[in-house]
Design a protein around this motif. Structure first.
Motif, short mmCIF file in Angstrom:
data_model
loop_
_atom_site.label_atom_id
_atom_site.label_comp_id
_atom_site.label_asym_id
_atom_site.label_seq_id
_atom_site.Cartn_x
_atom_site.Cartn_y
_atom_site.Cartn_z
N ARG A 22 0.81 -1.23 0.00
CA ARG A 22 0.00 0.00 0.00
C ARG A 22 0.85 1.28 0.00
O ARG A 22 0.75 2.13 0.88
N ASN A 23 1.67 1.38 -1.05
CA ASN A 23 2.53 2.55 -1.19
C ASN A 23 1.72 3.78 -1.55
O ASN A 23 0.88 3.74 -2.44
N MET A 24 1.97 4.84 -0.81
CA MET A 24 1.27 6.09 -1.09
C MET A 24 2.01 7.23 -0.40
O MET A 24 2.27 7.18 0.80
N THR A 73 3.76 5.01 -10.49
CA THR A 73 5.09 4.61 -10.97
C THR A 73 5.02 3.34 -11.82
O THR A 73 5.78 3.18 -12.75
N HIS A 74 4.11 2.41 -11.46
CA HIS A 74 3.92 1.19 -12.26
C HIS A 74 2.63 0.52 -11.83
O HIS A 74 1.97 0.97 -10.90
N GLY A 75 2.28 -0.58 -12.51
CA GLY A 75 0.93 -1.13 -12.39
C GLY A 75 0.72 -2.20 -11.34
O GLY A 75 -0.31 -2.87 -11.37
N GLU A 77 -0.33 -3.96 -7.81
CA GLU A 77 -1.43 -3.70 -6.86
C GLU A 77 -1.00 -2.80 -5.70
O GLU A 77 -1.77 -1.98 -5.22
N ASP A 78 0.25 -2.99 -5.25
CA ASP A 78 0.68 -2.20 -4.09
C ASP A 78 1.03 -0.76 -4.49
O ASP A 78 1.50 0.01 -3.66
N HIS A 79 0.74 -0.42 -5.77
CA HIS A 79 0.97 0.96 -6.22
C HIS A 79 -0.27 1.60 -6.86
O HIS A 79 -0.38 2.82 -6.89
N ILE A 80 -1.18 0.76 -7.38
CA ILE A 80 -2.38 1.34 -8.02
C ILE A 80 -3.68 0.83 -7.42
O ILE A 80 -4.74 1.40 -7.64
N GLY A 165 10.33 4.71 -7.68
CA GLY A 165 9.36 3.64 -7.87
C GLY A 165 10.04 2.33 -7.52
O GLY A 165 11.09 2.32 -6.87
N ASP A 166 9.45 1.20 -7.92
CA ASP A 166 10.12 -0.09 -7.73
C ASP A 166 11.06 -0.28 -8.90
O ASP A 166 10.68 -0.06 -10.05
N PHE A 167 12.28 -0.71 -8.63
CA PHE A 167 13.20 -0.87 -9.76
C PHE A 167 14.28 -1.90 -9.48
O PHE A 167 14.53 -2.28 -8.34
N GLY A 372 12.51 -8.60 -9.04
CA GLY A 372 12.30 -7.33 -9.74
C GLY A 372 12.84 -6.14 -8.98
O GLY A 372 12.63 -5.00 -9.40
N HIS A 373 13.49 -6.40 -7.85
CA HIS A 373 13.97 -5.29 -7.02
C HIS A 373 15.49 -5.27 -6.94
O HIS A 373 16.14 -6.32 -6.91
N ALA A 374 16.03 -4.07 -6.87
CA ALA A 374 17.47 -3.86 -6.85
C ALA A 374 18.09 -4.43 -5.58
O ALA A 374 17.56 -4.24 -4.48
N VAL A 394 12.44 4.24 0.98
CA VAL A 394 11.01 3.94 1.01
C VAL A 394 10.79 2.49 0.57
O VAL A 394 11.72 1.80 0.19
N HIS A 395 9.54 2.07 0.59
CA HIS A 395 9.14 0.76 0.09
C HIS A 395 9.90 -0.35 0.81
O HIS A 395 10.78 -1.01 0.26
N GLY A 396 9.54 -0.57 2.07
CA GLY A 396 10.17 -1.66 2.80
C GLY A 396 9.79 -1.63 4.26
O GLY A 396 9.30 -0.62 4.78
ZN LIG Z 1 5.94 -2.31 -4.90
#
Ligand SMILES: [Zn+2]
Ligand SMILES: [Zn+2]
Length: 559
Positions: A22-24, A73-75, A77-80, A165-167, A372-374, A394-396
């Protein structure tokens, strides 16, 4: 419109920091708000009955008139995933920026929730720039486990804010569209440089580099080549490059593919329309046709790799699937990671698949997945390229953020210029960054049609009910004398077995009769006092004989 004000910006974290999912985040500049991602998360085991978890929209609801736009940032669920809920909540039209594939995935959610009329979709291509209100944004391509991901750069009077974003930094992505390292480095040299970097911390504990998505292809190819019968490959539906590699492995081995599952069809259709997935029509068959074909000529591509209980893969594992029966000679590939928290469910499905006699390939024993994550070296590279003055991981979960902060320190960002935040934190972004008072940012639960009506109290009851069951005691008393005139009926669910523990329930009845009698003798006729007495007596008795603490619900009827 150029940035006109020197007043500080504000960053408000509503989700995704201190947790995965639930990133926001909200960026406030010149009194306007840019929302970066509106994601949801899935309930953990201690949230019985909950379907989804949303960010707390209290802050955005209060400032709904200030919202300038949403950028995705991308599609994933935890982003849109929570955007339709946000639109329903604030009920006003919003500009939404995202890449074509992100917005295609969003579109079907908007349609489902009947809120498509509330968005003004702005399709952007990485490399482009867009300005809305006080926000000038640049979008930079990043590689991730979904096509069309991007980092977002927003100008402020103090320099740029870069949100990755996620990368991951995949140098050989399947579609040739690599993370835009050049563009990221350019941000460091542009204008006042990068003031603040917000970067994906998911794999901050992983040393080295993530492996390229491309490494999974040959593994899948060999599995399909060696499979005597039907191959079933499960992966995330939005992981189009993985789907592509499964399709390629099938094609190279003269097999057709059958897509299975609603979300798989949606993603595949969107990706094919946008030219992101290459599969010839003659290589695709309907799942209904599969049992009429030579199993050695087919690969089924489905979801369910996270052990979701009603997914096609789970049903196959229980040999209850309508179209696909798995047994000896069949091959199953779970081409995905084990997302933390999902392990027990995944292991259950994997065990059940093995029991059918099928060959099963899964992580970590088989290299059938690439993250999919660095990993750490890529995170360091990102920091070195962007050269931010300030850094917020962020994101963690907290430990991921903390590890990421340490990496930043190692590449020269002093600890006092790194802020480790949690959901609800508000950061003032001026020349200096400063943490302000926290705001309310709890979890909003979706349960059936209800959004936010189930809170901590209901969940506590559910946990208690699920742990020790419930005993309902119905008694009828004379309202004048308090004497028992009917019952007691003792009904239990989830406490003891009705028949084998009949003696316990019988004794409970006896004690209730005794309790009501004593109450009547003491001239207690108030129903709530009677309830309390009954509850106290039964609680004590049940604890004596079972050491269990069921929820006791006395129902007093007066005549
Ligand atoms: Zn994510
Ligand atoms: Zn993602």
């Amino acid at each position: 419109m150029p940035v006109s004000s020197e007043s500080p910006a504000r960053l408000v974290f509503l989700g995704g920091v201190g947790e995965v999912g639930r990133n926001m985040a909200c960026l406030e500049l010149d009194g306007r708000i840019l929302i970066i991602d509106v994601g949801l998360s899935f309930p953990s085991g201690d949230m019985p009955g909950i379907d989804l978890v949303l960010p707390d929209f209290d802050f955005v609801r209060k400032h709904a008139d200030k919202i300038q736009a949403v950028v995705l940032t991308h599609g994933h669920e935890d982003h849109i995933g929570a955007l339709p809920y946000l639109l329903r909540d604030i009920d006003r039209r919003l500009e939404v920026y995202g890449t074509a594939f992100t917005l295609a995935l969003l579109q079907s959610k908007l349609d489902e929730h009947e809120v498509a009329h509330l968005v003004d979709l702005k399709t952007v291509t990485p490399g482009e720039q867009a300005t809305t209100g006080p926000f000038t944004m640049r979008f930079l391509r990043v590689t991730h486990s979904i096509p069309d991901g991007m980092a977002v750069v927003v100008d402020t009077p103090f320099g740029a804010i870069v949100h990755t974003g996620d990368f991951k930094i995949d140098q050989t992505p399947l579609d040739g569209r690599a993370t835009d390292l050049h563009g990221l480095a350019e941000e460091a040299g542009r204008g006042k440089g990068v003031h603040l970097l917000l970067s994906d911390s998911t794999n901050a504990e992983e040393p080295g580099y993530s492996v390229s998505e491309r490494t999974v292809g040959p593994v899948l190819h060999d599995i399909v080549a060696g499979a005597p019968g039907l191959v079933i490959a499960a992966c995330f539906s939005s992981h189009i490059h993985r789907v592509q590699q499964i399709v390629n492995a099938a094609h190279a081995n003269e097999r057709v593919v059958a897509f299975l599952g609603r979300s798989m069809h949606k993603s595949v259709d969107a990706a094919r329309t946008l030219g992101l997935l290459q599969v010839a029509d003659q290589d695709v068959v309907d799942i209904e046709e599969v049992d009429r074909l030579d199993p050695g000529r087919v690969v089924v591509i489905c979801t369910g790799s996270q052990g979701e209980p009603y997914s096609a893969l789970s049903l196959m594992a229980q040999r209850q699937h309508k179209f696909v029966d798995i047994g000896p000679g069949e091959t199953v590939v779970l081409s995905s990671s084990l997302i933390p928290g999902n392990e027990p469910a995944i292991h259950r499905v994997v065990d059940a698949l093995y029991r059918t006699g099928a060959d099963v390939f899964h992580m970590p024993s088989d290299p059938v997945h690439a993250s999919g994550h660095a990993a750490q070296e890529e995170l360091r590279l990102m920091l070195s390229l962007v050269r931010p003055r300030w850094f917020i991981p962020v994101h963690g979960e907290r430990r991921h953020l903390q590890h990421h902060a340490r990496l930043a320190h190692e590449v020269g960002i002093p600890p006092e210029r790194t802020l480790v935040c949690e959901d609800g934190d508000v950061v003032e972004v001026g020349e200096e960054l400063r943490q302000l008072d926290r705001i309310q940012a709890g979890m909003t639960f979706v349960d059936g049609l209800g959004i936010g009506d189930v809170g901590g109290e209901v969940l506590r009851d559910r946990r208690k009910l699920s742990a020790d069951g419930v005993v309902v005691v119905v008694i009828i008393v004379d309202s004048q004398t308090g004497e028992l005139v009917g019952g007691p009926d003792v009904v239990n669910r989830g406490f003891v077995h009705e028949e084998t523990s009949a003696d316990i329930l019988e004794e409970a009845r006896t004690r209730v009769i005794q309790s009501v009698k004593e109450s009547a003798e003491a001239h207690v006729t108030d129903p709530s006092a009677l309830q309390q007495n009954v509850r106290r007596v039964l609680k004590k008795y049940f604890n004596e004989v079972t050491q269990r603490k069921p929820v006791i619900l006395p129902v007093i009827m007066e005549v």
